[in-house]
Design an enzyme around this catalytic site. Structure first.
Site, PDB file in Angstrom:
ATOM      1  N   LYS A 159       0.886  -1.053  -0.074  1.00  0.00           N
ATOM      2  CA  LYS A 159      -0.291   0.241   0.289  1.00  0.00           C
ATOM      3  C   LYS A 159       1.176   1.517  -0.171  1.00  0.00           C
ATOM      4  CE  LYS A 159      -3.745   1.938   2.220  1.00  0.00           C
ATOM      5  NZ  LYS A 159      -5.311   1.809   1.406  1.00  0.00           N
TER       6      LYS A 159
HETATM    7  N1  PMP Z   1      -7.844  -2.398  -3.189  1.00  0.00           N
HETATM    8  C1  PMP Z   1      -6.833  -1.032  -2.957  1.00  0.00           C
HETATM    9  C2  PMP Z   1      -6.585  -0.205  -4.279  1.00  0.00           C
HETATM   10  C3  PMP Z   1      -7.124  -0.243  -1.664  1.00  0.00           C
HETATM   11  O1  PMP Z   1      -6.663   0.704  -1.818  1.00  0.00           O
HETATM   12  C4  PMP Z   1      -7.833  -0.478  -0.411  1.00  0.00           C
HETATM   13  C5  PMP Z   1      -7.541   0.085   0.669  1.00  0.00           C
HETATM   14  N2  PMP Z   1      -6.859  -0.098   1.315  1.00  0.00           N
HETATM   15  C6  PMP Z   1      -8.361  -2.075  -0.482  1.00  0.00           C
HETATM   16  C7  PMP Z   1      -7.771  -2.337  -2.559  1.00  0.00           C
HETATM   17  C8  PMP Z   1      -9.025  -3.066   0.796  1.00  0.00           C
HETATM   18  O2  PMP Z   1      -8.409  -2.904   1.232  1.00  0.00           O
HETATM   19  P1  PMP Z   1      -8.462  -3.182   2.915  1.00  0.00           P
HETATM   20  O3  PMP Z   1     -10.235  -3.823   2.950  1.00  0.00           O
HETATM   21  O4  PMP Z   1      -8.010  -3.816   3.497  1.00  0.00           O
HETATM   22  O5  PMP Z   1      -9.691  -1.802   3.638  1.00  0.00           O
END
Ligand code: PMP
Length: 305
Positions: A159
């Site tokens: 991320k």
């Molecule tokens: N894909 C992307 C590109 C994201 O930014 C997020 C948000 N963090 C998600 C998927 C979903 O991840 P999570 O459920 O861990 O928030």
């Protein structure tokens, strides 16, 4: 939406909101090499905040840093405690938490490695990311003209701050075209994810979601898989194209910010009945109750303040 709070955690100290400033020559500000997380804390039945899947989020934070060849002195346990302290000091009973690791000022240039890596944890109140109406009746998506990065162009499982320019371009485009959110395909034309959400389609009672080889391994996505397994709903992690939405009975996206939001339309084609489908509603309810400590078997994912 206001991002204000009383204090922000910065490198181990609590700093008043207005004093949490960075230098304009901070390296991350110029080149995008930084990592972050998005975490939610929900009010629990005892009235206090509980962080949803804190360990998984902060583990992903540390993994993201590692993939970027950066390290932080803060341990997993220290980061979890810092998140809890941030909620306590700001007297939040629910909040969105934003840990961010960024490279500070000092040297410039892409090869600079010696600048200090700062870690910040901010918290603010953030309601439904796609709006309450979106949670109830679903959102309209458009397949983006922007492609998710090739796995040799960026490490999408991390991320990383800079990765989000791709997401923002897609989101601007979709919004300007009158849609709520964009659906990104990968370099092979297969469905990847939303700009900040993982996606699911449902047909004949079978749920499908793309594998996480080159998308963010979402923690909400993992919870949906746990719910499906517990409820005995068949679910496959398998590649599929956009046509799966066109022929689906239901579709939804999920993420920490978006929670579990139905998709009622893709590319001006109605998905199923064009609202929140029954299976989506069932999983959404379990998720929304689970994060608030109302589903006993999901409660172990909550870290209480
Ligand atoms: N894909 C992307 C590109 C994201 O930014 C997020 C948000 N963090 C998600 C998927 C979903 O991840 P999570 O459920 O861990 O928030």
């Amino acid at each position: 939406m206001s991002v204000r709070s009383d204090y922000i955690w910065l490198d181990g100290e609590f700093v008043p909101f207005d004093d949490a400033k960075v230098h304009v020559l901070s390296h991350t500000l110029h080149y995008g090499m930084g990592v972050f997380e998005g975490i939610r804390a929900y009010e629990q039945p005892d009235g206090k905040a509980g962080i949803w899947r804190a360990e998984e989020h902060l583990r992903r934070f540390l993994d993201s840093l590692k993939m970027m060849r950066w390290a932080t002195p803060w341990s997993l346990d220290q980061l979890i405690e810092a998140c809890l302290e941030t909620l306590r000091i700001n007297k939040f009973d629910s909040a969105y938490l934003r840990p961010l690791a960024f490279v500070g000022e000092g040297a410039m240039g892409l090869g600079a490695r010696g600048n200090k890596l700062h870690v910040v944890i901010a918290a603010w109140h953030w309601g439904a990311y796609m709006g309450d109406e979106g949670l109830r009746n679903g959102v309209r998506m458009q397949t983006s003209s922007f492609t998710r990065h090739h796995p040799n162009a960026a490490l999408q499982r991390a991320k990383v701050v800079g990765h989000y320019v791709n997401s923002i371009l897609a989101r601007y485009e979709a919004n300007e075209n009158g849609f709520d959110e964009a659906l990104l395909l990968d370099g092979h034309g297969m469905v990847a994810e939303g700009t900040g959400e993982n996606v699911f389609v449902i047909r004949n009672g079978l749920i499908k979601t793309p594998p996480t080889a080159n998308i963010l391994p979402g923690i909400t996505r993992e919870c949906v898989i746990d719910i499906a397994r517990y409820e005995g709903i068949p679910l496959q992690e398998t590649p599929f194209g956009r046509d799966a939405f066109y022929a689906a009975d239901e579709a939804f996206m999920c993420g920490t910010a978006a929670e579990l939001t139905p998709i009622r339309e893709l590319d001006r084609r109605q998905v199923g009945e064009g609202g929140r489908g029954p299976l989506t509603e069932r999983i959404q309810k379990l998720y929304m109750d689970g994060v608030r400590g109302k589903v006993p078997w999901l409660a172990e994912g909550i870290t209480k303040v």
